[in-house]
Design an enzyme around this catalytic site. Structure first.
Site, PDB file in Angstrom:
ATOM      1  N   GLU A   1       6.948  20.569 -39.522  1.00 26.58           N
ATOM      2  CA  GLU A   1       6.450  21.528 -38.534  1.00 26.58           C
ATOM      3  C   GLU A   1       5.613  20.794 -37.503  1.00 26.58           C
ATOM      4  O   GLU A   1       4.815  19.937 -37.858  1.00 26.58           O
ATOM      5  CB  GLU A   1       5.613  22.621 -39.225  1.00 26.58           C
ATOM      6  CG  GLU A   1       6.415  23.489 -40.162  1.00 26.58           C
ATOM      7  CD  GLU A   1       5.596  24.618 -40.783  1.00 26.58           C
ATOM      8  OE1 GLU A   1       4.406  24.775 -40.436  1.00 26.58           O
ATOM      9  OE2 GLU A   1       6.150  25.330 -41.627  1.00 26.58           O
TER      10      GLU A   1
ATOM     11  N   ARG B   1       6.516  28.005 -47.991  1.00 26.70           N
ATOM     12  CA  ARG B   1       6.384  26.698 -47.377  1.00 26.70           C
ATOM     13  C   ARG B   1       7.795  26.127 -47.223  1.00 26.70           C
ATOM     14  O   ARG B   1       8.665  26.354 -48.076  1.00 26.70           O
ATOM     15  CB  ARG B   1       5.532  25.759 -48.238  1.00 26.70           C
ATOM     16  CG  ARG B   1       4.026  26.066 -48.179  1.00 26.70           C
ATOM     17  CD  ARG B   1       3.407  25.666 -46.853  1.00 26.70           C
ATOM     18  NE  ARG B   1       1.953  25.841 -46.831  1.00 26.70           N
ATOM     19  CZ  ARG B   1       1.362  26.955 -46.434  1.00 26.70           C
ATOM     20  NH1 ARG B   1       2.081  28.008 -46.053  1.00 26.70           N
ATOM     21  NH2 ARG B   1       0.043  27.044 -46.399  1.00 26.70           N
TER      22      ARG B   1
ATOM     23  N   HIS C   1       5.963  29.484 -37.855  1.00 28.35           N
ATOM     24  CA  HIS C   1       4.910  29.634 -38.863  1.00 28.35           C
ATOM     25  C   HIS C   1       3.869  30.653 -38.394  1.00 28.35           C
ATOM     26  O   HIS C   1       2.692  30.350 -38.225  1.00 28.35           O
ATOM     27  CB  HIS C   1       4.244  28.294 -39.166  1.00 28.35           C
ATOM     28  CG  HIS C   1       3.560  28.293 -40.496  1.00 28.35           C
ATOM     29  ND1 HIS C   1       3.465  27.188 -41.301  1.00 28.35           N
ATOM     30  CD2 HIS C   1       2.930  29.276 -41.171  1.00 28.35           C
ATOM     31  CE1 HIS C   1       2.789  27.494 -42.407  1.00 28.35           C
ATOM     32  NE2 HIS C   1       2.451  28.753 -42.340  1.00 28.35           N
TER      33      HIS C   1
HETATM   34  C1  8YV Z   1      -1.169  29.636 -41.598  1.00 30.24           C
HETATM   35  C2  8YV Z   1      -0.543  29.950 -43.931  1.00 30.24           C
HETATM   36  O1  8YV Z   1      -0.577  28.437 -41.781  1.00 30.24           O
HETATM   37  O2  8YV Z   1      -2.491  30.869 -44.825  1.00 30.24           O
HETATM   38  C3  8YV Z   1      -1.554  30.077 -44.996  1.00 30.24           C
HETATM   39  O3  8YV Z   1      -1.377  29.380 -46.043  1.00 30.24           O
HETATM   40  O4  8YV Z   1       0.427  29.275 -44.094  1.00 30.24           O
HETATM   41  C4  8YV Z   1      -0.693  30.642 -42.629  1.00 30.24           C
HETATM   42  O5  8YV Z   1      -1.558  31.669 -42.716  1.00 30.24           O
HETATM   43  C5  8YV Z   1      -2.631  29.434 -41.687  1.00 30.24           C
HETATM   44  O6  8YV Z   1      -3.185  30.579 -41.221  1.00 30.24           O
HETATM   45  C6  8YV Z   1      -3.069  28.236 -40.840  1.00 30.24           C
HETATM   46  O7  8YV Z   1      -4.467  28.233 -40.732  1.00 30.24           O
END
Ligand code: 8YV
Length: 332
Positions: A268, A239, A287
């Site tokens: 973001e 993150r 991301h």
């Molecule tokens: C995407 C993620 O943000 O799974 C997570 O925690 O950060 C990433 O896979 C997610 O898929 C958003 O739905």
């Protein structure tokens, strides 16, 4: 046919997944939620028993306006965008989507490692901008990946998968941090556990794969960055707020570290005027850790299975606050 359940679904469900939900519930589906439809979303949420969606921010104030809510199924492994304690206090079950995205996210980490070490984006842009006039010389050379020491900050499921790629694929010595020793990694890969300070000082590539929480907020700050080798690179698939971003920008500008490969950011989408977007020694991605067709479909399916299982009583597959499931649902 009277359907006993009402579900709010936000983005990323296939037609088949929406049909499965519609077979057992009234579904209010939102492709996305923004200021233009937030009132409609809140009206639907006020009647909903279940909520399913990707990275949907649900505040405690929003939760207070959802009196019938019983299950939240996030299409993500991370749930730092959700008020877990408030959900548990309310007896609302939270489910996430671990495991199905582990390998894809580890692939993303290695894509960033390769692109960062070999300056792939910068040199691709050089070619595209017509800058390839002559033999590529030392001023454009990158650094090797194979054989370099890979430091995994957070050797959970994703961190372990990254470590396997490094050790088995690229002959990289592996260092890792974890709350407790990982004997499987040590036996299989020869990985060695270090405290964070030692890992930062010894690794050539530092890869962040920790969950984001109060303990990992700004874990990589100016002091942490100052421990890294000036030839080292930082890669982040965790993150954004695990890193003190202004401190990272300063460290990159001053050459305190050589490069960074970032898939996540404090804000973001990353603001267009962020210095991180303008540095040749920084690879930025929007991301996309788990963003493949196959994996996002598997994540959405797991979230649907969690939601349906919890509501019909067969049980969720991957609950986060399992005590809520035991306490509230299984006795129902
Ligand atoms: C995407 C993620 O943000 O799974 C997570 O925690 O950060 C990433 O896979 C997610 O898929 C958003 O739905």
């Amino acid at each position: 046919q009277i359907k006993p359940w009402r579900i709010v679904a936000v983005r990323r469900l296939s037609e088949a997944q929406l049909e499965a939900l519609s077979g057992m519930a009234e579904v209010d589906y939102f492709e996305d939620v923004d200021a233009s439809n937030h009132a409609d979303f809140m009206a639907a949420l006020s009647k909903a028993h279940g909520l399913i969606g990707g990275k949907l921010k649900l505040s405690e104030a929003m939760l207070a306006k959802a009196p019938a809510l019983q299950v939240v199924a996030t299409i993500s492994v991370g749930y730092d965008h959700l008020p877990l304690e408030a959900l548990s206090r309310r007896g609302i079950l939270l489910c996430n989507t671990p495991d199905v995205l582990t390998e894809t996210t580890a692939d993303t980490a290695f894509a960033l490692i390769m692109a960062t070490q070999r300056r792939l984006v910068e040199l691709s842009n050089l070619v595209r901008d017509g800058g390839w006039h002559a033999h590529i010389g030392p001023e454009h050379f990158g650094v090797d990946v194979h054989g370099k020491t890979l430091g995994i900050v957070g050797a959970g499921r994703i961190g372990a998968a990254i470590a396997r790629r490094g050790a088995l694929g690229f002959g990289m010595p592996i260092l890792y941090t974890a709350a407790s020793p990982k004997p499987a990694l040590e036996q299989e890969l020869g990985a060695q556990r270090r405290d964070l300070e030692a890992l930062l000082a010894q690794a050539d590539i530092v890869c962040l794969s920790v969950p984001y929480n109060a303990d990992t907020h700004h874990l990589i700050d100016a002091d942490a960055l100052s421990l890294m080798k000036p030839t080292a690179a930082l890669v982040n698939v965790a993150r954004g707020k695990v890193v003190d971003e202004p401190a990272l920008i300063e460290a990159l500008r001053r050459g305190r570290i050589r490069a960074a490969g970032l898939d996540v950011f404090a804000e973001e989408p990353l603001p267009a005027d962020s210095p991180l977007s303008a540095m040749d020694n920084v690879v930025v991605a929007p991301h996309i850790g788990s963003a493949t067709h196959e994996t996002r479909d598997a994540m959405a399916q797991l979230a649907v299975d969690n939601l349906v299982g919890a509501l019909v009583g067969s049980g969720p597959l991957t609950p986060v606050n399992e005590d809520v499931w035991r306490r509230t649902f299984s006795e129902a």
